[in-house]
Design an enzyme around this catalytic site. Structure first.
Site, PDB file in Angstrom:
ATOM      1  N   GLU A  22       0.824  -1.209   0.000  1.00 36.91           N
ATOM      2  CA  GLU A  22       0.000   0.000   0.000  1.00 36.91           C
ATOM      3  C   GLU A  22       0.861   1.262   0.000  1.00 36.91           C
ATOM      4  O   GLU A  22       0.342   2.370  -0.075  1.00 36.91           O
ATOM      5  CB  GLU A  22      -0.904   0.013   1.248  1.00 36.91           C
ATOM      6  CG  GLU A  22      -1.914  -1.113   1.251  1.00 36.91           C
ATOM      7  CD  GLU A  22      -2.628  -1.240   2.602  1.00 36.91           C
ATOM      8  OE1 GLU A  22      -3.815  -1.585   2.580  1.00 36.91           O
ATOM      9  OE2 GLU A  22      -2.008  -1.032   3.654  1.00 36.91           O
ATOM     10  N   GLY A  88     -12.418  -3.273   2.120  1.00 35.78           N
ATOM     11  CA  GLY A  88     -13.529  -3.998   1.521  1.00 35.78           C
ATOM     12  C   GLY A  88     -14.710  -3.051   1.323  1.00 35.78           C
ATOM     13  O   GLY A  88     -14.937  -2.161   2.144  1.00 35.78           O
ATOM     14  N   MET A 188      -9.252  -2.154   8.786  1.00 34.45           N
ATOM     15  CA  MET A 188      -8.850  -2.594  10.127  1.00 34.45           C
ATOM     16  C   MET A 188      -8.014  -1.579  10.916  1.00 34.45           C
ATOM     17  O   MET A 188      -7.528  -1.907  11.990  1.00 34.45           O
ATOM     18  CB  MET A 188      -8.088  -3.934  10.013  1.00 34.45           C
ATOM     19  CG  MET A 188      -8.925  -5.029   9.365  1.00 34.45           C
ATOM     20  SD  MET A 188      -8.058  -6.604   9.151  1.00 34.45           S
ATOM     21  CE  MET A 188      -7.862  -7.148  10.833  1.00 34.45           C
ATOM     22  N   ASP A 212     -11.823  -5.475  -2.447  1.00 36.95           N
ATOM     23  CA  ASP A 212     -12.699  -6.652  -2.386  1.00 36.95           C
ATOM     24  C   ASP A 212     -14.083  -6.217  -1.924  1.00 36.95           C
ATOM     25  O   ASP A 212     -14.285  -5.073  -1.536  1.00 36.95           O
ATOM     26  CB  ASP A 212     -12.112  -7.694  -1.417  1.00 36.95           C
ATOM     27  CG  ASP A 212     -11.956  -7.127  -0.009  1.00 36.95           C
ATOM     28  OD1 ASP A 212     -12.938  -7.157   0.742  1.00 36.95           O
ATOM     29  OD2 ASP A 212     -10.862  -6.611   0.335  1.00 36.95           O
TER      30      ASP A 212
END
Ligand code: SAH
Length: 247
Positions: A22, A88, A188, A212
């Site tokens: 990332e 996500g 997260m 995702d």
């Protein structure tokens, strides 16, 4: 004597990501980099397109991210923090490859009820931790400019949820979504950075590329996306973002 140097923005920018993919490329782009290992993380300080910066991988999860954000502020003296990473999707309108910038963030696994309302971070009085508007606007402009060149992906702004959970279950996601209307993405770390920055009074912004759909195929999609796309986005958007202070 005339000063011909470019104007320097009066900031020291902390750039955080959870995973190497990332952030890869940014470290190589740094001028005069210096590295310091502290608390199982490697902090690289240097100049990125004219902006004094400190880049670090937080590792994964809320505590890891909170610890890293606090260290960036207390030990490295950063004045602003940007978290760049993947997430996500939590909304049918938000597709893989799209970019989400947080207006606010919630710790979706925080629940001290009945003592405090569900999602509220005890003793802050907040469940939705707001990001800095000016910094997020600047990041949105940088992301918009980057995405213009790659037709397809869209930019969204709204609520991001963070928890110590890789969401890979449609039912679980639907339950979260109904408890948190407006939820656009799940990850997260972001809301942990938000709490630390709120408590220390540091402006911050969070940008996430969707890797995702947080459903049963999330693990496979995530790995493929992170391998192939994630770092290109982070690099291009952070480059535009840094340049926007000095141009
Ligand atoms: N070490 C593993 C797991 C990464 S966990 C690996 O590299 O394969 C997923 C990371 O991406 C976290 O940092 C989180 O912020 C983000 N993320 C992407 N999709 C997510 C999802 N569906 N749920 C939660 N976090 C997600």
């Amino acid at each position: 004597m005339q000063n011909t140097a470019k104007p320097q923005a009066d900031i020291r920018l902390g750039i955080m990501s959870a995973l190497a993919e990332e952030q890869s490329g940014l470290i190589d782009a740094m001028e005069n980099p210096s590295r310091l290992v502290h608390g199982m993380r490697e902090y690289t300080a240097g100049s990125l397109w004219g902006i004094e910066s400190v880049a670090v991988l937080s590792r994964i999860g809320k505590v890891a991210a909170g610890m890293t954000a606090a260290t960036l502020v207390e030990k490295f003296g950063v004045t602003h923090i940007v978290f760049t990473g993947v997430a996500g999707s939590a909304d049918p309108d938000v597709q893989v490859g799209d970019v989400v910038i947080a207006d606010s963030l919630v710790q979706h696994d925080m629940d001290a009820s009945p003592l405090f309302p569900r999602f509220e971070v005890p003793l802050t009085g907040l469940s939705h931790l707001p990001s800095d508007l000016a910094l997020s606007d600047r990041l949105a402009a940088a992301a918009g400019k980057f995405l213009e060149a790659t037709s397809g992906p869209r930019l969204h702004r709204g609520l991001i949820g963070s928890g110590d959970l890789f969401v890979h279950d449609g039912k679980r996601l639907a339950a979260l979504k109904s408890a948190l209307p407006g939820l656009l993405a799940v990850e997260m770390e972001g809301a942990a950075v938000a709490q630390v920055c709120f408590e220390l009074g540091i402006p911050f912004a969070v940008i996430r590329t969707i890797s995702d759909n947080a459903d049963e195929s999330a693990a496979v999609d995530f790995v493929e996306f992170v391998r192939t796309v994630a770092s290109r986005y982070a690099f291009g958007i952070i480059e535009n973002f840094c340049r926007s202070w000095t141009l």
